[in-house]
Scaffold this active site. Structure first.
Site, PDB file in Angstrom:
ATOM      1  N   CYS A 175     -11.224  -5.675 -15.942  1.00  0.00           N
ATOM      2  CA  CYS A 175     -11.655  -6.969 -15.732  1.00  0.00           C
ATOM      3  C   CYS A 175     -12.011  -7.506 -15.016  1.00  0.00           C
ATOM      4  O   CYS A 175     -10.420  -7.830 -13.202  1.00  0.00           O
ATOM      5  CB  CYS A 175     -10.533  -7.888 -16.654  1.00  0.00           C
ATOM      6  SG  CYS A 175     -11.142  -9.655 -16.035  1.00  0.00           S
ATOM      7  N   CYS A 179     -17.582 -16.302 -34.525  1.00  0.00           N
ATOM      8  CA  CYS A 179     -19.105 -15.560 -33.008  1.00  0.00           C
ATOM      9  C   CYS A 179     -18.151 -15.072 -32.312  1.00  0.00           C
ATOM     10  O   CYS A 179     -16.904 -14.353 -32.466  1.00  0.00           O
ATOM     11  CB  CYS A 179     -18.534 -17.063 -31.846  1.00  0.00           C
ATOM     12  SG  CYS A 179     -18.968 -17.207 -30.492  1.00  0.00           S
ATOM     13  N   ASP A 192       2.083 -22.143 -13.320  1.00  0.00           N
ATOM     14  CA  ASP A 192       2.053 -20.650 -13.672  1.00  0.00           C
ATOM     15  C   ASP A 192       2.254 -19.364 -12.347  1.00  0.00           C
ATOM     16  O   ASP A 192       2.192 -18.765 -12.786  1.00  0.00           O
ATOM     17  CB  ASP A 192       0.354 -19.649 -13.993  1.00  0.00           C
ATOM     18  CG  ASP A 192      -0.537 -19.807 -13.173  1.00  0.00           C
ATOM     19  OD1 ASP A 192       0.057 -20.593 -11.696  1.00  0.00           O
ATOM     20  OD2 ASP A 192      -1.395 -19.653 -13.389  1.00  0.00           O
ATOM     21  N   CYS A 221     -14.215 -14.467 -12.176  1.00  0.00           N
ATOM     22  CA  CYS A 221     -14.613 -14.075 -13.129  1.00  0.00           C
ATOM     23  C   CYS A 221     -15.284 -15.377 -14.598  1.00  0.00           C
ATOM     24  O   CYS A 221     -14.031 -15.862 -15.143  1.00  0.00           O
ATOM     25  CB  CYS A 221     -15.750 -12.958 -13.849  1.00  0.00           C
ATOM     26  SG  CYS A 221     -16.277 -12.444 -15.040  1.00  0.00           S
ATOM     27  N   CYS A 271     -16.846 -14.793 -19.533  1.00  0.00           N
ATOM     28  CA  CYS A 271     -16.490 -15.351 -20.988  1.00  0.00           C
ATOM     29  C   CYS A 271     -16.126 -16.729 -21.486  1.00  0.00           C
ATOM     30  O   CYS A 271     -16.033 -16.198 -22.440  1.00  0.00           O
ATOM     31  CB  CYS A 271     -15.499 -14.499 -21.395  1.00  0.00           C
ATOM     32  SG  CYS A 271     -14.077 -14.649 -20.078  1.00  0.00           S
ATOM     33  N   CYS A 308     -18.832  -9.832 -21.947  1.00  0.00           N
ATOM     34  CA  CYS A 308     -18.332  -9.087 -20.505  1.00  0.00           C
ATOM     35  C   CYS A 308     -18.754  -8.213 -19.661  1.00  0.00           C
ATOM     36  O   CYS A 308     -19.349  -6.960 -21.175  1.00  0.00           O
ATOM     37  CB  CYS A 308     -17.383  -9.160 -21.368  1.00  0.00           C
ATOM     38  SG  CYS A 308     -16.210  -8.096 -20.137  1.00  0.00           S
ATOM     39  N   CYS A 351     -12.535 -20.025 -33.578  1.00  0.00           N
ATOM     40  CA  CYS A 351     -14.016 -19.419 -32.987  1.00  0.00           C
ATOM     41  C   CYS A 351     -15.194 -18.901 -34.331  1.00  0.00           C
ATOM     42  O   CYS A 351     -16.169 -18.210 -34.017  1.00  0.00           O
ATOM     43  CB  CYS A 351     -12.967 -18.503 -32.877  1.00  0.00           C
ATOM     44  SG  CYS A 351     -12.261 -18.108 -30.968  1.00  0.00           S
TER      45      CYS A 351
HETATM   46 FE1  SF4 Z   1     -14.099 -17.653 -29.698  1.00  0.00          FE
HETATM   47 FE2  SF4 Z   1     -15.437 -16.836 -27.665  1.00  0.00          FE
HETATM   48 FE3  SF4 Z   1     -16.611 -17.534 -29.511  1.00  0.00          FE
HETATM   49 FE4  SF4 Z   1     -15.402 -18.530 -28.332  1.00  0.00          FE
HETATM   50  S1  SF4 Z   1     -17.134 -17.709 -27.283  1.00  0.00           S
HETATM   51  S2  SF4 Z   1     -16.329 -19.474 -29.806  1.00  0.00           S
HETATM   52  S3  SF4 Z   1     -13.822 -18.274 -27.974  1.00  0.00           S
HETATM   53  S4  SF4 Z   1     -15.511 -16.238 -29.612  1.00  0.00           S
HETATM   54 FE1  SF4 Z   2     -15.595  -9.647 -19.456  1.00  0.00          FE
HETATM   55 FE2  SF4 Z   2     -13.495 -12.027 -19.147  1.00  0.00          FE
HETATM   56 FE3  SF4 Z   2     -12.528 -10.450 -17.165  1.00  0.00          FE
HETATM   57 FE4  SF4 Z   2     -15.341 -11.538 -16.634  1.00  0.00          FE
HETATM   58  S1  SF4 Z   2     -13.454 -12.605 -17.193  1.00  0.00           S
HETATM   59  S2  SF4 Z   2     -14.941  -9.712 -16.643  1.00  0.00           S
HETATM   60  S3  SF4 Z   2     -16.490 -11.778 -18.933  1.00  0.00           S
HETATM   61  S4  SF4 Z   2     -12.653 -10.215 -19.572  1.00  0.00           S
END
Ligand code: SF4
Ligand code: SF4
Length: 390
Positions: A211, A188, A130, A238, A241, A195, A185
């Site tokens: 973020c 969900c 990357d 982080c 998520c 977050c 997904c």
């Molecule tokens: Fe999709 Fe977010 Fe649920 Fe994971 S947590 S399945 S990325 S909606």
């Molecule tokens: Fe939100 Fe994901 Fe960023 Fe953490 S890494 S602040 S959960 S978007």
């Protein structure tokens, strides 16, 4: 060209330790227009290099002339989350708890390319991690490795999303994998809901300006007060998520020993970080992903987390950094001392009101006001840097 080359290349990639490999044609990435919209909306925050490299991401031929194929490989990394033992421990993103993965990835991709050059000496190729402008997730999806989830990460049903991606660009046509067209997904929204800073403006849309990963890794300079209070213990990156994503619950563990997490980096003792001699600290993070933030960024983050925790036991270590040569560190520890607000913290701040750096001086003054003991003085040097907050 050997018709079995694709199969042999994939088998060699797996033999080298990659967890998954797929091949996509070298075309303009389908998500490129969305990427430009994202930049246009300002969601890249202060990552100006993304703007500067935007054109280069339009097609992989900007990285290798005559490219025909993009071989995308992935590594699973990290272990399941554990919680810090106390308020003086910080949280580090899983990928950063071991050796810098760029190095590991690079060496492995180069080995794959070396193998290919022996098999097919006429082939030209380039290994890309990357550090080069390629929309890797898009090519990974196009190569059948998974789908891009609502949290914007590539997810594979078997491997989850804690995977690192890299690519080999080749000027030879290979047998391409079918793209991963479906999303799993469903209804969900766990990642969006979890977050802590509401960084998702909607499914698949991440605003880096909100973020924690952006602020703790990419942002240079002081962290605004409102952001510093929302780091939720994170001192580098982080994972929230991804941690909440059901697809990571039963995902396979990483099998690359070089990416095995070191416990000392999983939940570092932040008071020890602050008290560490600068040369020793910088030497300790050398060769790890944490080095990207350097000592300045890491201690800035550590002070922000400790300040938000109100942990009085951190005061001596914080106060000791009011004489640090780095004004970003001084301003961060000043804010933390003001938040803690103990007599010892206030005393330390008052004894440094003569700090000549505008940023640090301003932070000390504001910290004294926050702690309830100080008043603005008329000798405030002009502070030029006023970053925007969340
Ligand atoms: Fe999709 Fe977010 Fe649920 Fe994971 S947590 S399945 S990325 S909606
Ligand atoms: Fe939100 Fe994901 Fe960023 Fe953490 S890494 S602040 S959960 S978007």
């Amino acid at each position: 060209m050997d018709p079995d080359l694709t199969a042999r290349l994939k088998s060699e990639a797996l033999r080298l330790g990659f967890d998954q490999v797929g091949i996509a044609p070298a075309v303009s990435p389908p998500s490129y227009p969305h990427y430009l919209d994202w930049l246009q909306a300002g969601h890249a925050a202060g990552m100006g290099y993304l703007e500067r490299q935007a054109e280069a991401r339009a097609h992989p031929d900007r990285l290798l002339e005559g490219v025909r194929s993009v071989v995308v490989a992935s590594f699973v990394y990290g272990r399941p989350e554990s919680e810090p033992a106390g308020p003086t421990q910080g949280k580090v993103a899983r990928y950063a708890r071991a050796a810098d993965y760029h190095e590991v990835f690079w060496r492995r991709l180069e080995s794959l390319l070396d193998w290919l050059k022996v098999e097919e000496p006429a082939v030209r190729g380039r290994a890309v991690t990357d550090t080069a402008p390629l929309l890797e997730r898009d090519f990974a999806r196009r190569a059948g490795l998974g789908w891009v989830g609502k949290n914007t990460m590539l997810i594979n049903r078997r491997l989850g999303s804690f995977t690192l991606l890299g690519a080999l660009l080749l000027d030879v046509e290979l047998n391409y994998d079918p793209p991963h067209e479906s999303s799993h997904c469903g209804t969900c929204t766990r990642c969006l809901d979890a977050c802590p800073t509401d960084a998702f403006t909607g499914p698949y849309q991440l605003d880096a300006r909100r973020c924690i990963s952006y602020w703790t890794i990419e942002h240079k300079g002081p962290i605004p007060d409102d952001v510093a209070g929302q780091l939720d213990g994170w001192v580098f990156g982080c994972d929230i998520c991804q941690d909440v994503c059901p697809w990571n619950r039963k995902a396979s563990a990483g099998r690359e020993p070089a990416l095995d997490p070191g416990e000392e980096w999983a939940h570092p003792n932040l008071v020890e970080w602050l008290a560490e001699d600068p040369a020793t600290f910088s030497k300790a993070i050398k060769g790890t992903a944490l080095a990207r933030s350097k000592r300045s960024g890491l201690l800035r983050n550590a002070a922000s987390v400790l300040g938000a925790s109100g942990e009085a036991s951190a005061v001596p270590a914080l106060a000791g950094l009011l004489d640090d040569p780095d004004p970003v560190i001084r301003s961060s520890v000043a804010r933390a001392l003001g938040q803690i607000g103990s007599d010892e913290a206030i005393q330390a701040l008052e004894s440094h009101l003569n700090d000549q750096d505008p940023l640090a001086h301003d932070a000390i003054q504001r910290a004294l006001i926050v702690s309830g003991s100080g008043q603005a003085d008329s000798t405030t040097p002009e502070c030029e840097e006023r970053p925007q907050g969340l």
